[in-house]
Write an enzyme that holds these catalytic residues in place. Structure first.
Site, PDB file in Angstrom:
ATOM      1  N   PRO A 187      69.689  14.818 -25.659  1.00 53.18           N
ATOM      2  CG  PRO A 187      69.781  12.472 -25.523  1.00 53.18           C
ATOM      3  CD  PRO A 187      69.700  13.610 -26.508  1.00 53.18           C
ATOM      4  CD1 TRP A 188      70.739  13.869 -19.624  1.00 54.07           C
ATOM      5  CD2 TRP A 188      72.345  12.316 -19.478  1.00 54.07           C
ATOM      6  NE1 TRP A 188      70.188  12.764 -19.032  1.00 54.07           N
ATOM      7  CE2 TRP A 188      71.160  11.792 -18.915  1.00 54.07           C
ATOM      8  CE3 TRP A 188      73.497  11.517 -19.478  1.00 54.07           C
ATOM      9  CZ2 TRP A 188      71.084  10.508 -18.385  1.00 54.07           C
ATOM     10  CZ3 TRP A 188      73.420  10.241 -18.946  1.00 54.07           C
ATOM     11  CH2 TRP A 188      72.222   9.759 -18.414  1.00 54.07           C
ATOM     12  CE  LYS A 227      66.951  21.988 -24.647  1.00 46.33           C
ATOM     13  NZ  LYS A 227      67.833  21.529 -23.579  1.00 46.33           N
ATOM     14  N   PRO A 228      71.541  21.575 -26.429  1.00 46.79           N
ATOM     15  CG  PRO A 228      73.470  22.181 -25.235  1.00 46.79           C
ATOM     16  CD  PRO A 228      72.470  22.702 -26.238  1.00 46.79           C
ATOM     17  CB  SER A 229      70.994  17.573 -21.852  1.00 43.07           C
ATOM     18  OG  SER A 229      70.775  17.510 -20.460  1.00 43.07           O
ATOM     19  CG  LEU A 280      71.818  16.847 -16.743  1.00 47.04           C
ATOM     20  CD1 LEU A 280      71.723  15.347 -16.500  1.00 47.04           C
ATOM     21  CD2 LEU A 280      71.890  17.570 -15.411  1.00 47.04           C
ATOM     22  N   GLY A 287      65.529  11.853 -26.705  1.00 45.90           N
ATOM     23  CA  GLY A 287      65.368  11.957 -25.255  1.00 45.90           C
ATOM     24  C   GLY A 287      64.367  10.925 -24.781  1.00 45.90           C
ATOM     25  CB  SER A 288      62.640  10.595 -21.573  1.00 52.79           C
ATOM     26  OG  SER A 288      62.038  11.864 -21.494  1.00 52.79           O
ATOM     27  N   PRO A 337      58.353  10.481 -22.430  1.00 53.10           N
ATOM     28  CG  PRO A 337      58.143  10.402 -20.103  1.00 53.10           C
ATOM     29  CD  PRO A 337      58.952   9.862 -21.238  1.00 53.10           C
ATOM     30  CD  GLU A 385      66.031   8.133 -33.544  1.00 55.11           C
ATOM     31  OE1 GLU A 385      65.985   7.086 -32.872  1.00 55.11           O
ATOM     32  OE2 GLU A 385      66.010   8.159 -34.777  1.00 55.11           O
ATOM     33  CB  CYS A 423      69.075   5.258 -26.355  1.00 56.20           C
ATOM     34  SG  CYS A 423      70.148   5.279 -27.782  1.00 56.20           S
ATOM     35  CD  GLU A 431      65.379   4.619 -21.148  1.00 62.01           C
ATOM     36  OE1 GLU A 431      64.912   5.700 -20.757  1.00 62.01           O
ATOM     37  OE2 GLU A 431      65.861   4.458 -22.281  1.00 62.01           O
TER      38      GLU A 431
HETATM   39  P1  NAD Z   1      64.845  14.161 -21.504  1.00 60.41           P
HETATM   40  O1  NAD Z   1      63.665  13.745 -22.276  1.00 60.41           O
HETATM   41  O2  NAD Z   1      64.709  14.514 -20.084  1.00 60.41           O
HETATM   42  O3  NAD Z   1      65.530  15.446 -22.206  1.00 60.41           O
HETATM   43  C1  NAD Z   1      65.925  15.436 -23.555  1.00 60.41           C
HETATM   44  C2  NAD Z   1      66.023  16.867 -24.048  1.00 60.41           C
HETATM   45  O4  NAD Z   1      64.716  17.434 -24.076  1.00 60.41           O
HETATM   46  C3  NAD Z   1      66.865  17.781 -23.178  1.00 60.41           C
HETATM   47  O5  NAD Z   1      67.610  18.639 -23.996  1.00 60.41           O
HETATM   48  C4  NAD Z   1      65.823  18.550 -22.390  1.00 60.41           C
HETATM   49  O6  NAD Z   1      66.264  19.818 -21.946  1.00 60.41           O
HETATM   50  C5  NAD Z   1      64.741  18.698 -23.429  1.00 60.41           C
HETATM   51  N1  NAD Z   1      63.392  18.958 -22.894  1.00 60.41           N
HETATM   52  C6  NAD Z   1      62.917  18.763 -21.640  1.00 60.41           C
HETATM   53  N2  NAD Z   1      61.607  19.105 -21.576  1.00 60.41           N
HETATM   54  C7  NAD Z   1      61.241  19.527 -22.815  1.00 60.41           C
HETATM   55  C8  NAD Z   1      60.024  19.974 -23.398  1.00 60.41           C
HETATM   56  N3  NAD Z   1      58.901  20.094 -22.677  1.00 60.41           N
HETATM   57  N4  NAD Z   1      60.014  20.286 -24.706  1.00 60.41           N
HETATM   58  C9  NAD Z   1      61.132  20.158 -25.462  1.00 60.41           C
HETATM   59  N5  NAD Z   1      62.324  19.735 -24.960  1.00 60.41           N
HETATM   60  C10 NAD Z   1      62.381  19.435 -23.656  1.00 60.41           C
HETATM   61  O7  NAD Z   1      65.930  12.993 -21.690  1.00 60.41           O
HETATM   62  P2  NAD Z   1      67.363  12.860 -20.996  1.00 60.41           P
HETATM   63  O8  NAD Z   1      67.203  12.463 -19.571  1.00 60.41           O
HETATM   64  O9  NAD Z   1      68.189  14.050 -21.318  1.00 60.41           O
HETATM   65  O10 NAD Z   1      67.968  11.632 -21.822  1.00 60.41           O
HETATM   66  C11 NAD Z   1      67.759  10.302 -21.504  1.00 60.41           C
HETATM   67  C12 NAD Z   1      66.689   9.707 -22.387  1.00 60.41           C
HETATM   68  O11 NAD Z   1      67.051   9.836 -23.747  1.00 60.41           O
HETATM   69  C13 NAD Z   1      66.491   8.217 -22.162  1.00 60.41           C
HETATM   70  O12 NAD Z   1      65.126   7.920 -22.113  1.00 60.41           O
HETATM   71  C14 NAD Z   1      67.134   7.594 -23.396  1.00 60.41           C
HETATM   72  O13 NAD Z   1      66.627   6.333 -23.739  1.00 60.41           O
HETATM   73  C15 NAD Z   1      66.830   8.608 -24.428  1.00 60.41           C
HETATM   74  N6  NAD Z   1      67.751   8.463 -25.556  1.00 60.41           N
HETATM   75  C16 NAD Z   1      67.267   7.964 -26.739  1.00 60.41           C
HETATM   76  C17 NAD Z   1      68.125   7.784 -27.811  1.00 60.41           C
HETATM   77  C18 NAD Z   1      67.633   7.281 -29.141  1.00 60.41           C
HETATM   78  O14 NAD Z   1      68.336   7.441 -30.120  1.00 60.41           O
HETATM   79  N7  NAD Z   1      66.467   6.671 -29.229  1.00 60.41           N
HETATM   80  C19 NAD Z   1      69.478   8.108 -27.677  1.00 60.41           C
HETATM   81  C20 NAD Z   1      69.927   8.583 -26.450  1.00 60.41           C
HETATM   82  C21 NAD Z   1      69.052   8.770 -25.393  1.00 60.41           C
END
Ligand code: NAD
Length: 488
Positions: free
Chosen positions: A148-149, A173-175, A177, A223-224, A226, A245, A282, A380
């Site tokens: 994520p970002w 792959k980074p976000s 953003l 990431g998130s 979902p 994560e 997170c 969240e």
């Molecule tokens: P996100 O889930 O929107 O995106 C995360 C990554 O997944 C991005 O690189 C995005 O481009 C990619 N992605 C999007 N759709 C995808 C798909 N269908 N298949 C594979 N990859 C895809 O999350 P975000 O908004 O970038 O980050 C915020 C979230 O990350 C929050 O929910 C936060 O709690 C979580 N987070 C968790 C931790 C942890 O260690 N548990 C750490 C930091 C952030």
């Protein structure tokens, strides 16, 4: 400042020819760069390069990998100012927080350089005296990293460093953003064989391409919830290894045994845990449970401290909080606050834009009287918002802490050893911090219970996430065993 907008594929810097991504500076709302996403053909080529490099990198002895990983740490430290400025430009957080992130990345490479050369398995007691049995830990092969970002480099490095140390090659792959800071680190891997580390820009489609790609042996995602579920399903459908994560809704419990001075410290610690990186961590503390007898004093200290914080240009050294990363994230946090207020909560401070006409600024918010069923206490927020709730005792605080489907981290302030140990044992989360919120340690595992994750990063657990265990059983005698046929 010039930006690296090219992907790193097989050791070459290449323009992505897929969808262009516009990168916004959240403090000014200016588009600072346009980056080309990797096309699906470029993703295929990248996986081919990483696959071609995997046998070579896996065969490098860990003792020879170690200086290469230390070299990456040194190269990262040398780029601290550049990388810190890039992260602040992409995310809007204070420059000092971005510089800290670079140091944490370097330290993580140093840690895994050493940890990975101390063992690749273990010796186990054999079944018979003539035998020798070992567990050998081998790399998975190609590891896909999707991040994520909010901590663009650190969350990548928590995967990269152990995966490389274990002998895997990488497609990362980074976000969408925050591509700039990631694309800027390509050169720190220049001493590694070409194709060992590959960096691709792209959004969800590139992420989905990675998690579903038959050439990717293991997917490590942050990431998130979902998105993590989609990644998990895609990986499971082809039996790829996976580490997830995901999100959190961390509780912060304040006990009534810490005295007036302790309460003041817990208020400042709570504010930092709620507002660090504009609440976009997170493990941000998003629900405060404070014992009734100290509730008013705690809230007053929290509000007073919150009002003293400097919200402003993230490039200014006096700034405590910069803007949030995007209009969407700000809107989500404000929406939860407004819904809570509409249902009777009191917003004691915050909620405005701190006088900025441009930029996604949100003054940190403190609320009381939030209804238990409000999203603000259940979903969240990922913004600088602290809802504070009174509890009658530790039983109630622990029940509330455990009452959601998240379980990433939890904070407790207490001087009572029994209460501290109860929280360690009874709170269902991957990290439990007593009297020192949010402190990570490269040597300790990080990850989530329940919806917050599957698997662990950091520590030896984080190295094992990128290794497959093999049982090797050797008999030094060639002889018929008494348990073979015939049974009669
Ligand atoms: P996100 O889930 O929107 O995106 C995360 C990554 O997944 C991005 O690189 C995005 O481009 C990619 N992605 C999007 N759709 C995808 C798909 N269908 N298949 C594979 N990859 C895809 O999350 P975000 O908004 O970038 O980050 C915020 C979230 O990350 C929050 O929910 C936060 O709690 C979580 N987070 C968790 C931790 C942890 O260690 N548990 C750490 C930091 C952030």
């Amino acid at each position: 400042m010039g930006y690296e907008t090219r992907c790193l594929i097989g050791g070459e810097l290449v323009e992505g020819v897929g969808e262009p991504i516009e990168v916004e500076n959240p403090a000014t709302e200016e588009i600072v760069a346009t980056v080309g996403s990797a096309s699906s053909q470029q993703l295929d080529l990248t996986v081919e390069k990483a696959t071609g490099a995997k046998a070579g990198w896996a065969s490098v002895p860990a003792v020879d990998r170690a200086p290469l990983l230390h070299g990456i740490a040194t190269a990262l430290r040398e780029k601290t100012s550049e990388l810190a400025l890039l992260m602040t430009t992409e995310i809007g957080r204070p420059l000092s927080e971005s510089a800290d992130e670079v140091e944490w990345c370097a330290a993580c490479f140093d840690y895994y350089a050493e940890v990975a050369r101390s063992e690749i398995g273990r010796v186990i007691p054999p079944i018979e005296a003539s035998q020798f049995s070992v567990v050998v830990k081998e790399p998975h092969g190609v590891v896909g990293c999707i991040v994520p970002w909010n901590f663009p480099l650190l969350l990548l490095v928590w995967k990269l460093a152990p995966a490389l140390a274990a002998g895997n090659t990488i497609v990362a792959k980074p976000s969408e953003l925050t591509p700039l800071s990631t694309l800027a680190i390509g050169e720190v891997f220049s001493e590694l064989p070409a194709g060992t580390v590959n960096l691709l820009a792209g959004g969800g489609e590139v992420g989905a391409g990675i998690s579903g790609h038959p050439g990717i042996d293991c997917v490590a995602f942050t990431g998130s919830v979902p998105t993590g579920q989609k990644v998990g399903v895609a990986a499971a459908s082809r039996n790829a290894r996976v580490n997830l994560e995901m999100g959190g809704k961390d509780p912060f419990i304040v006990c009534d045994d810490i005295g007036a001075e302790g309460l003041e410290v817990a208020a400042r610690g709570g504010a930092w845990a709620a507002y660090l990186n504009a609440g976009q961590v997170c493990t941000s503390s998003e629900r405060f449970y404070v014992m009734e007898s100290v509730f008013d004093d705690y809230v007053n200290a929290f509000v007073e401290h919150t009002r003293s914080l400097v919200i402003g240009d993230p490039l200014e050294s006096a700034t405590d909080l910069g803007p949030m990363v995007s209009a969407i994230q700000r809107g989500k946090a404000v929406g939860q606050v407004e819904d809570a207020v509409a249902s009777g909560a009191e917003l004691l401070t915050g909620g405005g834009n701190a006088g900025f006409e441009k930029g996604h600024y949100l003054e940190p918010c403190v609320l009381t009287g939030v209804k238990p069923e409000a999203d603000l206490l259940r979903e969240e927020t990922f913004g600088p918002v602290a809802p504070i709730v009174p509890v009658k005792d530790l039983d109630e605080a622990i029940a509330l802490a455990n009452g959601l489907d998240f379980g990433l981290g939890a904070n407790i302030y207490t001087r009572d050893l029994k209460r501290a140990i109860r929280c360690v044992k009874e709170v269902r989360s991957g990290s439990v911090w007593i009297n020192d919120p949010l402190t990570d340690n490269d040597a300790g595992p990080f990850g989530g219970f329940k919806n917050s994750g599957i698997g662990r990063e950091l520590g030896t657990e984080g190295l094992d996430a990128f290794r497959e265990a093999k049982h090797a059983h050797i008999d030094t005698e060639i002889e018929v065993k008494e348990w073979w046929y015939p049974y009669g």
